[in-house]
Design a protein around this motif. Structure first.
Motif, PDB file in Angstrom:
ATOM      1  N   MET A   1      -6.880 -53.342   7.766  1.00 43.78           N
ATOM      2  CA  MET A   1      -5.437 -53.556   7.717  1.00 43.78           C
ATOM      3  C   MET A   1      -4.712 -52.230   7.900  1.00 43.78           C
ATOM      4  O   MET A   1      -5.099 -51.224   7.335  1.00 43.78           O
ATOM      5  CB  MET A   1      -5.030 -54.145   6.372  1.00 43.78           C
ATOM      6  CG  MET A   1      -3.527 -54.304   6.214  1.00 43.78           C
ATOM      7  SD  MET A   1      -3.068 -54.977   4.629  1.00 43.78           S
ATOM      8  CE  MET A   1      -1.327 -55.197   4.873  1.00 43.78           C
ATOM      9  N   ILE A   2      -3.680 -52.251   8.700  1.00 39.63           N
ATOM     10  CA  ILE A   2      -2.776 -51.117   8.808  1.00 39.63           C
ATOM     11  C   ILE A   2      -1.408 -51.563   8.318  1.00 39.63           C
ATOM     12  O   ILE A   2      -0.813 -52.508   8.831  1.00 39.63           O
ATOM     13  CB  ILE A   2      -2.689 -50.594  10.249  1.00 39.63           C
ATOM     14  CG1 ILE A   2      -4.053 -50.052  10.700  1.00 39.63           C
ATOM     15  CG2 ILE A   2      -1.636 -49.490  10.341  1.00 39.63           C
ATOM     16  CD1 ILE A   2      -4.084 -49.561  12.124  1.00 39.63           C
ATOM     17  N   LEU A   3      -0.932 -50.875   7.292  1.00 40.97           N
ATOM     18  CA  LEU A   3       0.363 -51.160   6.672  1.00 40.97           C
ATOM     19  C   LEU A   3       1.247 -49.940   6.847  1.00 40.97           C
ATOM     20  O   LEU A   3       0.844 -48.819   6.531  1.00 40.97           O
ATOM     21  CB  LEU A   3       0.169 -51.468   5.189  1.00 40.97           C
ATOM     22  CG  LEU A   3       1.409 -51.508   4.297  1.00 40.97           C
ATOM     23  CD1 LEU A   3       2.375 -52.580   4.746  1.00 40.97           C
ATOM     24  CD2 LEU A   3       0.999 -51.749   2.851  1.00 40.97           C
ATOM     25  N   VAL A   4       2.453 -50.141   7.364  1.00 44.98           N
ATOM     26  CA  VAL A   4       3.419 -49.061   7.532  1.00 44.98           C
ATOM     27  C   VAL A   4       4.576 -49.281   6.579  1.00 44.98           C
ATOM     28  O   VAL A   4       5.112 -50.386   6.479  1.00 44.98           O
ATOM     29  CB  VAL A   4       3.927 -48.990   8.993  1.00 44.98           C
ATOM     30  CG1 VAL A   4       5.068 -47.980   9.119  1.00 44.98           C
ATOM     31  CG2 VAL A   4       2.793 -48.629   9.942  1.00 44.98           C
ATOM     32  N   LEU A 123       2.359 -48.026  17.510  1.00 42.73           N
ATOM     33  CA  LEU A 123       1.451 -48.896  16.777  1.00 42.73           C
ATOM     34  C   LEU A 123       2.102 -50.219  16.402  1.00 42.73           C
ATOM     35  O   LEU A 123       3.273 -50.249  16.011  1.00 42.73           O
ATOM     36  CB  LEU A 123       1.029 -48.150  15.493  1.00 42.73           C
ATOM     37  CG  LEU A 123       0.102 -48.857  14.525  1.00 42.73           C
ATOM     38  CD1 LEU A 123      -1.307 -48.893  15.099  1.00 42.73           C
ATOM     39  CD2 LEU A 123       0.086 -48.113  13.193  1.00 42.73           C
ATOM     40  N   LYS A 124       1.342 -51.283  16.514  1.00 44.05           N
ATOM     41  CA  LYS A 124       1.767 -52.579  15.981  1.00 44.05           C
ATOM     42  C   LYS A 124       0.907 -52.830  14.747  1.00 44.05           C
ATOM     43  O   LYS A 124      -0.247 -53.246  14.849  1.00 44.05           O
ATOM     44  CB  LYS A 124       1.572 -53.694  17.004  1.00 44.05           C
ATOM     45  CG  LYS A 124       2.016 -55.042  16.484  1.00 44.05           C
ATOM     46  CD  LYS A 124       1.777 -56.132  17.499  1.00 44.05           C
ATOM     47  CE  LYS A 124       2.171 -57.476  16.911  1.00 44.05           C
ATOM     48  NZ  LYS A 124       1.810 -58.579  17.812  1.00 44.05           N
ATOM     49  N   PRO A 125       1.456 -52.574  13.554  1.00 41.49           N
ATOM     50  CA  PRO A 125       0.650 -52.719  12.337  1.00 41.49           C
ATOM     51  C   PRO A 125       0.511 -54.178  11.913  1.00 41.49           C
ATOM     52  O   PRO A 125       1.207 -55.058  12.416  1.00 41.49           O
ATOM     53  CB  PRO A 125       1.457 -51.936  11.298  1.00 41.49           C
ATOM     54  CG  PRO A 125       2.871 -52.092  11.753  1.00 41.49           C
ATOM     55  CD  PRO A 125       2.817 -52.129  13.267  1.00 41.49           C
ATOM     56  N   ASP A 126      -0.383 -54.402  10.953  1.00 41.46           N
ATOM     57  CA  ASP A 126      -0.488 -55.741  10.358  1.00 41.46           C
ATOM     58  C   ASP A 126       0.776 -56.080   9.589  1.00 41.46           C
ATOM     59  O   ASP A 126       1.171 -57.240   9.501  1.00 41.46           O
ATOM     60  CB  ASP A 126      -1.683 -55.795   9.399  1.00 41.46           C
ATOM     61  CG  ASP A 126      -2.992 -55.648  10.126  1.00 41.46           C
ATOM     62  OD1 ASP A 126      -3.340 -56.551  10.902  1.00 41.46           O
ATOM     63  OD2 ASP A 126      -3.670 -54.622   9.930  1.00 41.46           O
ATOM     64  N   CYS A 127       1.395 -55.039   9.013  1.00 39.28           N
ATOM     65  CA  CYS A 127       2.570 -55.265   8.183  1.00 39.28           C
ATOM     66  C   CYS A 127       3.457 -54.023   8.204  1.00 39.28           C
ATOM     67  O   CYS A 127       2.957 -52.898   8.111  1.00 39.28           O
ATOM     68  CB  CYS A 127       2.119 -55.568   6.752  1.00 39.28           C
ATOM     69  SG  CYS A 127       3.464 -55.928   5.593  1.00 39.28           S
TER      70      CYS A 127
END
Length: 196
Positions: A1-4, A123-127
């Protein structure tokens, strides 16, 4: 998961939000990254003179791992329970110079939380969560551009939110228990993809 985690202005609780999420979802083994842009002797995060620039002015950016927990933002991530923590410093508007190194870093860890608005250009993060205090008029251009992409809002002060955020989940402060639940739900989707 990538969360920004981003925010519309300085000093509105972005780092506190990141730390609260790390503490509340420690089982996700977060790697945390702070992105700071600097220029003209001024830090984009703090709005004052800073030591953000790399020691060698020929280098367009610096990416360092935080060795221990301390009072710096990247040190606070470790105090909150992050497994690893990094600080990326780049000149204002030149995050692209650092993108290959950052992308390589992102590929190396399964759970990443990034404090930044500008990384959303790459980037297109998960959230993507945006921190907003309606009492503060200053609104970063990087936040304005990305606002419609927000998956949720952490509201850190009273007042009306921008209309672009209507219909989005709103969490009352960075320590909202429903925020941790929301992040855990989003962690199951894991659909990160690179847009550039």
């Amino acid at each position: 998961m990538i969360l920004v985690v981003g925010g519309h202005s300085r000093n509105i609780g972005k780092t506190s939000t990141v730390c609260a999420i790390i503490r509340a979802t420690a089982h996700l083994d977060w790697t945390a990254i702070k992105i700071t842009q600097y220029g003209h002797g001024e830090c984009a995060d703090e709005g004052a003179e800073c030591g953000c620039a790399p020691a060698n002015p020929a280098h367009p950016y610096a990416l360092d791992e935080q060795a221990s927990a301390d009072s710096t933002d990247s040190g606070r991530y470790l105090s909150a329970g992050a497994k690893r923590s990094f600080w990326l410093r780049t000149r204002q508007g030149e995050l692209g110079e650092a993108w290959p190194s950052l992308r390589e870093l992102l590929d190396g860890f399964p759970e990443v939380i990034i404090e930044s608005n500008s990384v959303l250009t790459f980037l297109k993060p998960d959230c993507y969560l945006v921190t907003i205090d309606p009492r503060i008029d200053d609104f970063k251009i990087s936040a304005q551009v990305q606002l419609k992409r927000a998956d949720g809002v952490i509201q850190t002060g009273p007042g009306a939110l921008p209309k672009l955020l209507s219909g989005k989940p709103v969490f009352d402060g960075w320590d909202s228990p429903t925020l941790a639940e929301f992040v855990q739900d989003m962690a199951g989707k894991r659909s990160s993809s690179v847009t550039r």
